[in-house]
Design a protein around this motif. Structure first.
Motif, PDB file in Angstrom:
ATOM      1  N   ALA B 227     -59.392  15.641  47.301  1.00  0.00           N
ATOM      2  CA  ALA B 227     -60.160  14.644  46.548  1.00  0.00           C
ATOM      3  C   ALA B 227     -59.225  13.584  45.951  1.00  0.00           C
ATOM      4  O   ALA B 227     -59.532  12.378  45.974  1.00  0.00           O
ATOM      5  CB  ALA B 227     -60.964  15.329  45.439  1.00  0.00           C
ATOM      6  N   THR B 309     -60.968  11.478  38.972  1.00  0.00           N
ATOM      7  CA  THR B 309     -61.329  12.302  40.130  1.00  0.00           C
ATOM      8  C   THR B 309     -61.113  13.786  39.841  1.00  0.00           C
ATOM      9  O   THR B 309     -61.955  14.628  40.155  1.00  0.00           O
ATOM     10  CB  THR B 309     -60.477  11.883  41.351  1.00  0.00           C
ATOM     11  OG1 THR B 309     -60.654  10.485  41.553  1.00  0.00           O
ATOM     12  CG2 THR B 309     -60.878  12.647  42.592  1.00  0.00           C
ATOM     13  N   THR B 313     -63.853  17.815  39.146  1.00  0.00           N
ATOM     14  CA  THR B 313     -63.793  19.073  39.895  1.00  0.00           C
ATOM     15  C   THR B 313     -63.697  20.265  38.948  1.00  0.00           C
ATOM     16  O   THR B 313     -63.294  20.117  37.789  1.00  0.00           O
ATOM     17  CB  THR B 313     -62.554  19.109  40.809  1.00  0.00           C
ATOM     18  OG1 THR B 313     -61.391  19.133  39.971  1.00  0.00           O
ATOM     19  CG2 THR B 313     -62.481  17.890  41.709  1.00  0.00           C
TER      20      THR B 313
END
Lengths: 367, 357
Positions: B227, B309, B313
């Motif tokens: 990612a 980002t 997660t």
């Protein structure tokens, strides 16, 4: 984290540092007794932030560092015996004896085990009646009561296969030795908070009186240390001496009475050799006559081991506050934590290890 | 207290001759710190030395034809106990190698596993471990495609040891990623709290006399890395701070890249329970092992993008910038302490030892 973060508060630290600067009118030399304090000072860089007029010298209060070579060699001899399970606190395993350390004994087949409490050693003795279990009882007044308790328990349990290799040391005789030395530069003491949690500080007024110095009971967090330094400077500047307490949240004048009682029962005061310093009269504890049967030295007949130290490092002078680690030509060159020449580099509480870990060798520390 | 005058020779005995652990392996050689590095450079590098190994990363970057590369890594797992809060040796064996491969910016594809089993081991325990490996492999999106089994006599292993080797494909990226590519001005980002794995395993051994709810952070980090690499083309270093902890990993990177690293102590995340355990045992969380944490070193202009980002997660929710890359002093890690002074953060020397008091 509660009870830790409050004592690392940057604003309060700055205010205390400013106050120390404000009241300091001349150069003062003070010694923090305990290796744990030395590490906090270096870890938080307090020495960089203090006015240059305050010189901190590092005391002999690292239990691993002052355990004499002959006791280490005795430990190595006992631990190498096939019938023995040798138990110790972790950081003793790496302290060099004359030729090797306890890690090396283990690598060569000796049964050497790290324990976190002497009571764990007792349990091993109970679970292994076919083995002789020996505990390496080192340290100051802080660790001595738990070790005394283990010996007392062994007697209560009638454990025949348990013994202790004793190398306990006491702070007040070391203070006498330092202050009584002709080379002494120390003008005030930050007494070791954990030692005083056990012993109180009733032993210190006569020392302060005799040598006309302030002795301030001091903790380990940055604010504790700064408070201890501030109080010591206040006393020095006012020309006052005596024993005072800057660690009141932990220490009382009387200390921990039950701990002192078990010490008195199991141990007696005796002369003790300090690594790097020499023999200081009545500065140690040995097993009292009532508990002499638990003495590993006589059980394994190792009292004849008396090795000589070779004069390579200056740990002795460092432990007395006469020199600092960077004064040693071997520091960072021949002597590093993975290849320690002396005990002050081995222990996580040793002054040389603290300088090695926390100081930037490329930046002058101004001391 | 003694009132006697001290009759002490203050310039008496000093210290013994140096100890060189050159002839025998001792436990500190496996600590992930300086002793292990010395062993590698004195024994392994001279024997195997080649440019791929010499890069000094957790995985080797091997050419596969004219324009592509493979990442290859291996890891041996000897954890005690076999099961601990948050994981077990099987999950560790898969994630450890997957992560080593992913740290070069590769997509881990296949694993091989070798099992060294001790006589007397319950097959149900082995099945449980293998099932855990399967689940971790699924989570990581890889397959275990080869294996080996050996049995040793009772007393010769702690139940079972597992080694895994991993293979990954390097994805197209503007430049190579590795410990030697940190650049002055880059930011150092950490994906979450330090020390969870080490303290969880220590606690599970049951010999410390305390219980905690700390769980190991073991996780495959390849999805998180993927990612990050999708949103930023300015990532220079990826590293998982396993044995030896954050301090040792950053020292390795500082040496590989010949840069300095400055950390800000107040930003470094540590769970209160881990902090407490460390305070009690005399450990520093900077040196405690992690198995599911990621260090990202990237250009300053991509810091916010990478952080955003990561925070989306599961494994990077607590991602935070903890420091930056500086020119001087090369090869050293420094830290601005909580109270504003500066100190060195050194590599772990040998075995991490609980202190006496």
């Amino acid at each position: 984290m509660k009870y830790i973060d409050e004592f690392r508060d940057p604003e309060l630290a700055k205010a205390t540092l400013d106050e120390i600067s404000r009241i300091t009118t001349r150069h003062w030399v003070m010694m923090e007794i305990c290796g744990g304090q030395t590490h906090s000072i270096k870890r938080f860089g307090l020495d960089q932030l203090l006015t240059k007029d305050i010189e901190l010298v590092h005391g002999p209060g690292c239990p691993v560092c002052v355990t004499p070579l002959e006791q280490i060699d005795k430990a190595l001899a006992i631990a190498s015996r096939p019938e023995v399970i040798f138990t110790s606190y972790g950081d003793m395993l790496r302290v060099p004896g004359s030729g090797r350390d306890l890690f090396a004994v283990r690598a060569q087949g000796g049964d050497v085990r790290v324990v976190y409490s002497p009571l764990d050693a007792l349990k091993i003795a109970h679970d292994h009646p076919e083995k002789e279990v020996v505990f390496f009882a080192i340290g100051f007044e802080t660790t001595a009561p738990a070790n005394a308790m283990a010996v007392a328990q062994a007697k209560l349990m009638s454990l025949q296969n348990f013994s202790v290799l004793v190398s306990h040391v006491r702070v007040p005789p070391a203070m006498h030795a330092i202050l009584g030395s002709s080379a002494n530069r120390v003008q005030g003491f930050l007494a070791a908070g954990h030692v005083c949690a056990v012993m109180g500080y009733w032993e210190y007024p006569p020392v302060a009186e005799k040598y006309k110095v302030p002795i301030v009971v001091t903790g380990f967090e940055p604010l504790d240390l700064l408070q201890g330094i501030l109080k010591t400077v206040q006393m020095l500047e006012a020309g006052r001496f005596g024993a005072e307490n800057a660690y009141t949240r932990v220490v009382t004048f009387e200390g921990n009475k039950p701990a002192q009682a078990i010490l008195k029962k199991v141990f007696k005061e005796c002369d003790r050799k300090w690594r790097g310093i020499g023999t200081i009269p009545m500065s140690g504890w040995c097993l009292s006559d009532e508990y002499a049967q638990y003495d590993a030295e006589s059980r394994f007949d190792v009292s004849a081991i008396t090795p000589e130290e070779s004069p390579i490092c200056i740990a002795g002078e460092i432990l007395q506050g006469l020199k600092k680690p960077p004064d040693c030509p071997a520091f960072r060159v021949l002597c590093t934590p993975q290849n320690p020449l002396g005990a002050t580099m081995v222990s996580s509480e040793g002054a040389c290890a603290a300088y090695y870990r926390y100081d930037n060798p490329n930046v002058s520390q101004g001391d | 207290m003694s009132e006697k005058d001290p009759a002490v020779d203050m310039h008496g005995a000093v210290c013994p001759v140096p100890l060189q652990q050159k002839s025998t392996i001792v436990i500190g050689h496996g600590s992930g710190g300086k002793m292990m590095h010395d062993l590698i450079s004195e024994v392994f590098i001279p024997a195997f030395g080649n440019p791929i190994l010499a890069a000094g990363n957790d995985a080797g970057l091997a050419p596969a034809g004219s324009n592509s590369h493979y990442a290859i890594s291996t890891d041996a797992h000897v954890v005690k106990p076999l099961f601990f809060p948050g994981g077990d040796i099987g999950k560790l064996a898969v994630c450890g190698t997957v992560n080593d491969v992913a740290m070069l910016g590769a997509i881990p594809k296949y694993l091989a596993a070798g099992f060294i089993l001790e006589e007397g081991l319950d097959i149900s325990i082995l099945s449980q471990v293998v099932q855990s490996m399967r689940e971790s492999a699924e989570e990581a999106g890889i397959q275990i495609v080869a294996g080996d089994t050996k049995v040793v006599e009772k007393g010769k292993a702690d139940g079972l040891y597992i080694t895994t080797a991993g293979f990954g494909e390097i994805i197209p990226y503007p430049h190579p990623i590795g410990g030697q590519h940190a650049q002055p001005g880059d930011r150092v980002i950490l994906s979450g709290t330090l020390g969870d794995h080490g303290i969880a395993v220590l606690g599970a051994r049951g010999d410390l006399g305390f219980e905690s709810d700390v769980k190991s952070d073991i996780a495959p980090l390849n999805h998180l890395i993927h990612a990050i690499l999708q949103v930023s083309d300015k990532v220079h270093v990826l590293r998982d701070p396993t044995r030896g902890g954050l301090a040792t990993s950053l020292n390795e990177i500082a040496k590989q890249s010949q840069v300095g690293i400055i950390l800000d102590e107040k930003t470094i995340p540590v769970k209160p329970a881990v902090q407490s355990a460390c305070e009690m045992l005399g450990f520093d969380p900077l040196y405690i092992a992690n198995e599911g944490k990621l260090i990202v070193i990237c250009a300053a202009e991509d810091e916010e993008k990478v952080l955003a980002t990561m925070r989306k997660t599961d494994d990077g929710q607590q991602a935070i910038a903890i420091g930056e890359i500086i020119t001087d002093p090369p090869g050293r890690v420094l830290m601005k302490t909580l109270i504003g002074s500066h100190r060195v953060v050194d590599i772990l020397a040998g075995e991490l030892l609980p202190r006496i008091c």
